[in-house]
Design an enzyme around this catalytic site. Sequence first.
Site, short mmCIF file in Angstrom:
data_model
loop_
_atom_site.label_atom_id
_atom_site.label_comp_id
_atom_site.label_asym_id
_atom_site.label_seq_id
_atom_site.Cartn_x
_atom_site.Cartn_y
_atom_site.Cartn_z
CD GLU A 197 -3.63 -2.16 7.07
OE1 GLU A 197 -2.57 -2.51 6.55
OE2 GLU A 197 -4.14 -1.06 6.87
CG HIS B 262 -5.90 2.30 4.98
ND1 HIS B 262 -5.46 3.24 5.90
CD2 HIS B 262 -4.91 1.39 4.87
CE1 HIS B 262 -4.25 2.90 6.31
NE2 HIS B 262 -3.89 1.78 5.71
CB SER C 40 4.97 -1.48 11.97
OG SER C 40 4.57 -0.13 12.13
CD GLU D 21 -2.94 5.78 6.57
OE1 GLU D 21 -2.92 5.81 5.32
OE2 GLU D 21 -2.04 5.26 7.25
CG ASN E 200 -1.70 1.24 1.41
OD1 ASN E 200 -1.80 2.04 0.48
ND2 ASN E 200 -2.28 1.43 2.59
CE LYS F 29 -0.14 3.39 4.70
NZ LYS F 29 -0.15 3.50 6.14
P1 PGA Z 1 2.70 0.46 7.60
O1 PGA Z 1 1.25 0.66 6.89
O2 PGA Z 1 3.25 -0.84 7.07
O3 PGA Z 1 3.51 1.65 7.15
O4 PGA Z 1 2.47 0.43 9.05
C1 PGA Z 1 0.38 -0.40 6.68
C2 PGA Z 1 -0.90 0.10 6.08
O5 PGA Z 1 -1.41 1.13 6.53
O6 PGA Z 1 -1.45 -0.52 5.14
#
Ligand code: PGA
Length: 248
Positions: A164, A92, A210, A94, A7, A9
């Site tokens: 997540e 997601h 992460s 976010e 992803n 982003k």
């Molecule tokens: P991250 O993001 O691996 O940077 O924690 C994962 C995600 O939001 O899909």
Amino acid sequence: MAIIAGNWKMNMTPSETKRFLEDLVPALKGAKHTIMVFPPFPCLQAAAAALEGSKVILGAQNLHHEEKGAFTGEVSAAMLADSGCDAVILGHSERRQHFKETNNAINLKIRRALRSGLQPVLCVGETDKQRESGETEEVLREQLNGCLKDLPKDEVKGIIIAYEPVWAIGTGKTATPDIAQETHAFIRSSLEKLFSKATAKAIPLLYGGSMKPDNAKALLSEPDIDGGLIGGASLDKEDFLAIIRAAD
Ligand code: PGA
């Protein structure tokens, strides 16, 4: 076989996308896993061109639930499909947090994606506050019930779900393999209650938050973790490849 998904982003321009994927694709030769990448909208066509002839699946990070019309700034499922996408990330955290997407809105998006031949990657997960106050299962149940509401069993089988935990996204704080496995098992059993045992088994469950080369192997070895949705580490070719190798 695992699913390893990146992803991106709001990172990478179309020219960076081209360079990155032209570098990545040859390095994936012989990879046994399903690899997916989710670049930003303006990068999709460059990505589709760079991925031509490879098995990497291209997806987008959102769509609008309506077919078309007066929705300035929005992107439709047909636009994504015509740009070479086969999948789309929906719900997601976010988007839930910054754009106030509700479970109901996500349900409409999932329906549109399925009708348009795009595989939804539905994201669910609790905040640190919710975990600390013992609400994790309730939150996940609500998200699953709301986002998958009234979807026919045979269509739900085509969905991927990413667990997540919000407290692990971009924080460097990963869920321990035990916590992740326990939560994935809970999601699997919730899907079984909502649909059937066979459907629950057929839906791949990815862990996201992460995931890095040094923790990927332990997470991906858990029985209910079928792959990873990787943010930060998917922007670094060597890290992304190391995570793919950890899935072997
Ligand atoms: P991250 O993001 O691996 O940077 O924690 C994962 C995600 O939001 O899909």
